[in-house]
Write an enzyme that holds these catalytic residues in place. Structure first.
Site, PDB file in Angstrom:
ATOM      1  N   ASN A 141      -7.744  -8.064   5.513  1.00  0.00           N
ATOM      2  CA  ASN A 141      -7.163  -7.724   4.211  1.00  0.00           C
ATOM      3  C   ASN A 141      -5.792  -7.050   4.330  1.00  0.00           C
ATOM      4  OD1 ASN A 141      -7.594  -4.987   4.822  1.00  0.00           O
ATOM      5  ND2 ASN A 141      -9.547  -4.902   3.724  1.00  0.00           N
ATOM      6  N   ASP A 142      -5.219  -7.068   5.515  1.00  0.00           N
ATOM      7  CA  ASP A 142      -3.936  -6.388   5.716  1.00  0.00           C
ATOM      8  C   ASP A 142      -2.838  -6.952   4.814  1.00  0.00           C
ATOM      9  OD1 ASP A 142      -5.189  -4.883   7.588  1.00  0.00           O
ATOM     10  OD2 ASP A 142      -4.136  -5.697   9.327  1.00  0.00           O
ATOM     11  N   GLY A 162      -2.105  -0.883   7.263  1.00  0.00           N
ATOM     12  CA  GLY A 162      -3.340  -1.652   7.377  1.00  0.00           C
ATOM     13  C   GLY A 162      -4.625  -0.871   7.295  1.00  0.00           C
ATOM     14  N   ASP A 329      -3.906  14.628  -9.644  1.00  0.00           N
ATOM     15  CA  ASP A 329      -2.538  14.707  -9.173  1.00  0.00           C
ATOM     16  C   ASP A 329      -1.621  15.304 -10.248  1.00  0.00           C
ATOM     17  OD1 ASP A 329      -0.495  13.843  -7.154  1.00  0.00           O
ATOM     18  OD2 ASP A 329       0.182  12.575  -8.801  1.00  0.00           O
ATOM     19  N   GLU A 358      -3.734  19.870  -9.018  1.00  0.00           N
ATOM     20  CA  GLU A 358      -2.575  20.179  -8.185  1.00  0.00           C
ATOM     21  C   GLU A 358      -1.496  20.845  -9.040  1.00  0.00           C
ATOM     22  OE1 GLU A 358       0.727  17.836  -5.424  1.00  0.00           O
ATOM     23  OE2 GLU A 358       0.086  17.014  -7.340  1.00  0.00           O
TER      24      GLU A 358
END
Length: 614
Positions: A141-142, A162, A329, A358
């Site tokens: 799946n890279d 990857g 986030d 955060e």
């Protein structure tokens, strides 16, 4: 069938001809028995807003529909009543009273009661992972040709390397053997961006796993495999902004779906405007409305349909994966009232859950503002259980960088902890020395292995919820490029076939790497057996002569921690520390023989010693 895209069957009037027509429906499914019985569907497709909708299913009632500014959206309000049964609900679309399409919608049974969904707390230690840089479990799946960025280059900090979900799952035994009890991967949802897509914070589909990380099944497998080992999965979520490649950018539902929708402006990052009694309105609007960067459009949570969409998305992932927590986030950047609604809705549904926000501020008053239970002068109310303790992180680094003075800089830690009166619950703060946006711990401490060990000792014994970054245990650094995020997020040694050094097996590690990894493993495993570190009270002493002493204690146990920055061993006079020592006569370190307290406690040079007092 794609789980995110159902296919309605259009019936030609009087002819019975079947024509396939795609409709995107989000959330793609829901559950019977949720605390809040309301559900709002986003339906997107050609001229969806002009269609009439009816819903058939036991216990499911359509309350109303709402068109959008774009003719291709329809928002539907449903009630999933307590008597609703899991199964298939049918959405029927009509034009001028005539049925033109039917589409199935799945209502699932809940896999676990809401009160059994448990979050993280101070008994946990969190392992932060950048998935693209941790381990490549599935090289197939890279590269994904259908996505904008297809390059793979491990030598480039900004490119994809990857790593994937399978790589994390394959190394859960290592994470468990180290002693970590929770993992926090940075976002793995689709980032269909032309570049810099590896970090995950420019989401282009809130219901899709990025195929370069794997599939939803892979994500679920990670969650289940972690849970069987007693490891909680924390999801990194982003409600402030999306990626500019998000599917809706070509057809926004409303004219105010984004802030500065027609004329993008960047945020001023003035996060203190939330607490500032003198803040100008124009600065406040620019802070919460400005785009984080030019490739991350700012979402307007004041739009009620978008607010509901984001809240339901968080609930969907918690329910789908059985999450053990959420990290939000850029917490102070969205609309503050929305944040209250978002956190309160999640905590209402899952009373034992955990969310950490955060707030990158070094002012404890600014950080404390967002935590649940804080009585703020402006009356702002939050349901957020945990906040990241950036003030303590800064103090920890300063304490080791400063060498001069009678306290050798340790007064910074003492004074930082003395600010705990500002927090509603200091025990729920997340403590850390580094994360994916900061220089590596080894780089911040100029390669001083002794200081790295002391910092780790501090994090695992001070009040709060410790978070460590992957690779710290083997002294990963970014000395070659300070401040470069791509280098900070370097590959975990051993995560790729053919790596000469392997942090997971120990092959090729230097003596210093082996020593720090072993030190951390002993601390993590020891911490599990001493709940006083998580739940006990704190007592500390003003630093003297390059040493800082603090303790964690309750009615069952007392632990004494000594940070000695001196280049020589020190022997402490027990009388000064009698309040902590109480009636104990021996002090037993984590690794080493017990010491007779009456003879004085000896601590090696430049080290952190942890003693159990008995």
């Amino acid at each position: 069938m794609n789980a995110r895209l159902f296919f309605a069957v259009f019936l030609s009037a009087g002819l019975g001809t079947l024509v396939a027509q795609p409709f995107r429906v989000e959330p793609p499914n829901w559950w019977a028995g949720m605390q809040d019985t309301s559900l709002q569907l986003l339906i997107h497709g050609a001229d969806a807003g002009a269609l009439e909708l009816s819903v058939s299913g036991t216990g499911v009632v359509l309350l109303g529909t709402h068109p959008a500014d774009s003719p291709n959206y329809l928002f539907a309000d449903l009630s999933i009543r307590p008597d609703a049964t899991p199964g298939t609900v049918t959405l029927t679309f009509r034009r001028d009273g005539q049925p033109v399409a039917e589409q199935p919608y799945e209502l699932r049974p809940r896999e676990r009661p809401a009160d059994q969904v448990e979050g993280f707390d101070a008994s946990d230690v969190i392992y932060l992972i950048t998935p693209d840089r941790f381990a490549n479990g599935d090289p197939e799946n890279d590269l994904v040709d259908t996505l904008r960025e297809t390059a793979l280059d491990r030598a480039a900090g900004f490119a994809r390397h990857g790593g994937d979900l399978r790589g994390i799952t394959d190394h859960l035994d290592y994470i468990d053997s180290m002693g970590f009890t929770a993992i926090w991967p940075s976002p793995v949802l689709e980032n269909n961006m032309p570049a810099w897509s590896y970090h995950g914070y420019a989401i282009t589909d809130y219901y899709a796993v990025d195929p370069r990380f794997g599939t939803l099944a892979d994500y679920r497998e990670l969650a289940d495999a972690a849970r069987t080992r007693g490891i909680k999965l924390i999801m990194d979520q982003v409600v402030n902004h999306s990626g500019s490649g998000h599917w809706w950018m070509d057809d926004l539902p409303f004219d105010n779906w984004l802030n500065y929708q027609d004329d993008p402006k960047m945020t001023n990052h003035r996060r203190s405007i939330h607490q500032d009694p003198y803040a100008a309105r124009v600065d406040a609007e620019r802070m919460t409305g400005g785009w984080f960067v030019s490739t991350m459009p700012d979402l307007n949570q004041r739009n009620p349909f978008l607010a509901r969409y984001l809240i339901q998305n968080s609930l969907w992932w918690i329910e789908t994966l059985g999450l053990g927590g959420v990290r939000q986030d850029t917490y102070p950047y969205p609309d503050a009232d929305f944040l209250t609604g978002w956190t309160c809705r999640i905590m209402q549904e899952y009373p034992n859950f955990s969310i950490v926000g955060e707030e990158w501020s070094y002012n404890p008053a600014t950080v404390a503002y967002w935590q649940r239970g804080k009585e703020n002068p402006d009356g702002y109310v939050s349901c957020l259980p945990s906040v990241m303790d950036f003030p303590l992180q800064a103090a920890l680094m300063s304490a080791f960088k400063e060498q001069e003075g009678w306290d050798s800089g340790l007064i910074k830690l003492y004074e930082a902890l003395s600010n705990d009166y500002q927090y509603a619950e200091p025990r729920d703060l997340m403590v850390f020395a580094e994360n994916h946006d900061m220089d590596r711990l080894a780089t911040q401490l100029a390669g001083r292995v002794d200081h790295v060990r002391m910092a780790l000792t501090y994090l695992l014994t001070v009040r709060g919820i410790p978070q460590l970054y992957y690779g710290s245990e083997v002294l990963l650094d970014n000395d070659e490029a300070p401040g470069d995020h791509g280098v900070i997020r370097s590959d975990m040694p051993g995560g790729w076939g053919g790596d000469r050094v392997n942090a997971f097996t120990g092959a090729g590690l230097s003596p210093d790497q082996v020593a720090v990894q072993g030190h951390l493993r002993r601390l993590l495993q020891w911490r599990k057996d001493h709940p006083v570190i998580a739940t006990g009270r704190t007592l500390h002493y003003a630093p003297e002569d390059g040493t800082y002493v603090y303790g964690r204690y309750d009615e069952n146990e007392r632990v004494m921690v000594v940070l000695n920055k001196n280049d020589a061993p020190v022997t402490l006079d027990p009388e000064r520390y009698r309040e902590l020592i109480a009636g104990a006569t021996t002090a037993t370190p984590i690794d080493g023989p017990a010491q007779n307290i009456a003879a004085g406690l000896t601590v090696p040079a430049s080290s952190g010693a942890v003693f159990v007092l008995r």
